[in-house]
Design a protein around this motif. Sequence first.
Motif, mmCIF file in Angstrom:
data_model
loop_
_atom_site.group_PDB
_atom_site.id
_atom_site.type_symbol
_atom_site.label_atom_id
_atom_site.label_comp_id
_atom_site.label_asym_id
_atom_site.label_seq_id
_atom_site.Cartn_x
_atom_site.Cartn_y
_atom_site.Cartn_z
ATOM 1 N N THR A 28 0.831 -1.205 0.000
ATOM 2 C CA THR A 28 0.000 0.000 0.000
ATOM 3 C C THR A 28 0.863 1.252 0.000
ATOM 4 O OG1 THR A 28 -0.102 0.061 2.416
ATOM 5 C CG2 THR A 28 -1.839 -1.170 1.275
ATOM 6 N N ARG A 29 0.184 2.347 -0.280
ATOM 7 C CA ARG A 29 0.807 3.653 -0.125
ATOM 8 C C ARG A 29 -0.254 4.628 0.336
ATOM 9 N NH1 ARG A 29 4.434 7.432 -4.264
ATOM 10 N NH2 ARG A 29 4.731 9.106 -2.743
ATOM 11 N N ALA A 30 0.128 5.517 1.238
ATOM 12 C CA ALA A 30 -0.820 6.510 1.744
ATOM 13 C C ALA A 30 -1.017 7.624 0.722
ATOM 14 C CB ALA A 30 -0.315 7.100 3.062
ATOM 15 N N ALA A 31 -2.268 7.974 0.492
ATOM 16 C CA ALA A 31 -2.548 9.141 -0.357
ATOM 17 C C ALA A 31 -1.919 10.378 0.276
ATOM 18 C CB ALA A 31 -4.049 9.325 -0.513
ATOM 19 N N TRP A 32 -1.435 11.280 -0.542
ATOM 20 C CA TRP A 32 -0.735 12.466 -0.025
ATOM 21 C C TRP A 32 -1.203 13.715 -0.757
ATOM 22 C CZ3 TRP A 32 1.026 9.192 -3.695
ATOM 23 C CH2 TRP A 32 1.559 9.736 -4.867
ATOM 24 N N ARG A 33 -0.852 14.841 -0.170
ATOM 25 C CA ARG A 33 -1.189 16.102 -0.812
ATOM 26 C C ARG A 33 0.044 16.646 -1.540
ATOM 27 N NH1 ARG A 33 -5.780 18.639 -0.381
ATOM 28 N NH2 ARG A 33 -7.348 17.810 1.048
ATOM 29 N N GLY A 34 -0.195 17.194 -2.716
ATOM 30 C CA GLY A 34 0.894 17.743 -3.505
ATOM 31 C C GLY A 34 0.362 18.443 -4.737
ATOM 32 N N LYS A 35 1.235 18.652 -5.704
ATOM 33 C CA LYS A 35 0.862 19.346 -6.939
ATOM 34 C C LYS A 35 0.375 18.320 -7.967
ATOM 35 C CE LYS A 35 3.291 22.750 -8.542
ATOM 36 N NZ LYS A 35 4.391 23.542 -9.159
ATOM 37 N N ALA A 36 -0.849 18.503 -8.404
ATOM 38 C CA ALA A 36 -1.400 17.635 -9.452
ATOM 39 C C ALA A 36 -1.107 18.244 -10.818
ATOM 40 C CB ALA A 36 -2.901 17.481 -9.267
ATOM 41 N N VAL A 37 -0.812 17.384 -11.752
ATOM 42 C CA VAL A 37 -0.537 17.855 -13.112
ATOM 43 C C VAL A 37 -1.392 17.089 -14.103
ATOM 44 C CG1 VAL A 37 1.822 18.552 -12.582
ATOM 45 C CG2 VAL A 37 1.407 16.257 -13.412
ATOM 46 N N ARG A 38 -1.849 17.819 -15.117
ATOM 47 C CA ARG A 38 -2.520 17.155 -16.238
ATOM 48 C C ARG A 38 -1.469 16.957 -17.312
ATOM 49 N NH1 ARG A 38 -7.189 20.452 -18.672
ATOM 50 N NH2 ARG A 38 -5.473 21.631 -19.582
ATOM 51 N N ALA A 39 -1.300 15.730 -17.734
ATOM 52 C CA ALA A 39 -0.222 15.425 -18.677
ATOM 53 C C ALA A 39 -0.758 14.663 -19.878
ATOM 54 C CB ALA A 39 0.866 14.612 -17.995
ATOM 55 N N VAL A 40 -0.220 15.022 -21.024
ATOM 56 C CA VAL A 40 -0.570 14.355 -22.277
ATOM 57 C C VAL A 40 0.462 13.270 -22.560
ATOM 58 C CG1 VAL A 40 -0.705 14.666 -24.772
ATOM 59 C CG2 VAL A 40 -1.749 16.344 -23.248
ATOM 60 N N PRO A 41 0.035 12.035 -22.751
ATOM 61 C CA PRO A 41 0.996 10.963 -23.026
ATOM 62 C C PRO A 41 1.372 10.905 -24.505
ATOM 63 C CG PRO A 41 -1.197 10.047 -22.923
ATOM 64 C CD PRO A 41 -1.346 11.524 -22.645
ATOM 65 N N GLY A 42 2.509 10.329 -24.773
ATOM 66 C CA GLY A 42 2.940 10.144 -26.155
ATOM 67 C C GLY A 42 4.058 9.126 -26.223
ATOM 68 N N SER A 43 4.329 8.659 -27.415
ATOM 69 C CA SER A 43 5.432 7.720 -27.625
ATOM 70 C C SER A 43 6.650 8.477 -28.130
ATOM 71 C CB SER A 43 5.036 6.634 -28.631
ATOM 72 O OG SER A 43 4.670 7.210 -29.876
ATOM 73 N N ILE A 44 7.824 7.938 -27.854
ATOM 74 C CA ILE A 44 9.094 8.605 -28.149
ATOM 75 C C ILE A 44 9.925 7.749 -29.104
ATOM 76 C CG2 ILE A 44 11.347 9.182 -27.145
ATOM 77 C CD1 ILE A 44 9.440 11.274 -26.476
ATOM 78 N N ILE A 45 10.618 8.420 -30.006
ATOM 79 C CA ILE A 45 11.654 7.766 -30.801
ATOM 80 C C ILE A 45 12.794 8.755 -31.008
ATOM 81 C CG2 ILE A 45 10.634 8.385 -33.041
ATOM 82 C CD1 ILE A 45 11.741 5.648 -34.059
ATOM 83 N N VAL A 46 14.017 8.265 -30.880
ATOM 84 C CA VAL A 46 15.210 9.090 -31.062
ATOM 85 C C VAL A 46 15.726 8.873 -32.482
ATOM 86 C CG1 VAL A 46 17.561 9.568 -30.272
ATOM 87 C CG2 VAL A 46 15.794 8.921 -28.618
ATOM 88 N N THR A 47 15.959 9.962 -33.189
ATOM 89 C CA THR A 47 16.482 9.872 -34.554
ATOM 90 C C THR A 47 17.701 10.774 -34.695
ATOM 91 O OG1 THR A 47 15.080 11.675 -35.370
ATOM 92 C CG2 THR A 47 14.174 9.451 -35.476
ATOM 93 N N ALA A 48 18.525 10.488 -35.698
ATOM 94 C CA ALA A 48 19.622 11.393 -36.037
ATOM 95 C C ALA A 48 19.028 12.632 -36.684
ATOM 96 C CB ALA A 48 20.600 10.716 -36.992
ATOM 97 N N GLU A 49 19.551 13.811 -36.323
ATOM 98 C CA GLU A 49 18.994 15.050 -36.854
ATOM 99 C C GLU A 49 19.194 15.146 -38.367
ATOM 100 O OE1 GLU A 49 18.981 19.835 -35.830
ATOM 101 O OE2 GLU A 49 20.400 18.491 -34.847
ATOM 102 N N TYR A 50 20.362 14.698 -38.846
ATOM 103 C CA TYR A 50 20.633 14.712 -40.285
ATOM 104 C C TYR A 50 21.191 13.368 -40.707
ATOM 105 C CZ TYR A 50 20.659 19.775 -39.483
ATOM 106 O OH TYR A 50 20.338 21.045 -39.115
#
Length: 365
Positions: A28-50
């Motif tokens: 378990t973990r106790a619920a806590w108070r803090g800063k909530a954030v709304r976040a948009v998820p996405g997938s990542i890929i690393v590419t060479a710039e050129y």
Amino acid sequence: MKKVVAVIVLIAIAVVVYLTGSRPEATTRAAWRGKAVRAVPGSIIVTAEYQMNLKSEVGGRVVASELDPGAEFGAFDFLVQIDSTDLELEIQRIENDYEAAKAKIEVGSAIELDLATAKESLAAAFRLMKSGNMSETAYRQQEREVQQIEQKLKRETVDQQQALATYENTLALRRRELAKMTISAPFECVVSEVYARPGDLIGSNSPIALLISTSRTVEARISEENFSNIRLGQTASVRLLGYGNEQFNAKVSKILPAADAQTRRYTIHLDVAIDQTRLVPGLTGEVSIITAERDNTVLIPRRALIGDKVMVVVDGVVEVRTVEKGYESLNEVEILSGLESGDLVITEELDLFRDGERVNTAEKS
């Protein structure tokens, strides 16, 4: 009688210990108070710039090369030399012809001497005409001859200037061609493949090697329904699968306006706070882009949530509660109602527990 009571108490204690010890353990973990954030998820890929095929603008034989798969080069570092012997000889010949042409001009023109002589004769003819010893017609004829010589001298001067300009232009072209025979790195790069080695004869615009820039682009793909909330400069958290659960801070640096025609996902670029050498092209991962924030709210781990329900442990008993969700980020969820700060929520193996079940708890932060 006292012995019987003592035995009963011992049996009761043993039963309690047995029953308590046989209960399943809930993380378990106790619920806590803090800063909530709304976040948009996405997938990542690393590419060479050129990435580009290195080509030679001129053909010839490769006489020297520093190209080798995996070799790294800075911008303008030497890469390849094309044999320039014939071209250097041609440049030397043109330079000699050019100097000779300038020397001839400095010597002077024979037409200038003819013109000086003709002008002296014309002056004498003018005096004769004035004294009546030469007709005006004869004088005018001699005057036209002087004009013809002047025109001839002008044409010669124009031809000489044109010849010098042609030499200068040809030399500039040949020297430019000579410069193209020494090929340098167009940007900071790593050699991926090599197609031509010393001794090979190549044609103009033939590929010599495949170069990949050392700079990297971190691309995030965002779904159509989330794209409208994305803004330049928004902060984000990035996790790359190659580095486990390690997370990196990032910012939105570029937003591409068009979606992929097939996936309908939009692409944005991220500036990630990570050593560039760790950004290997092909790495994938996930991102959570923060689009809104709210302070002093009740938070729980996202993994504790099943739809709109959580499992709360109250006095050792599992209680399934319906909650109202607020902002969601990659790892945390804001709870608007249904939980209070300090309530213990089950965070692991939720499918193993049932409403009303008695459990032992092992709190984990």
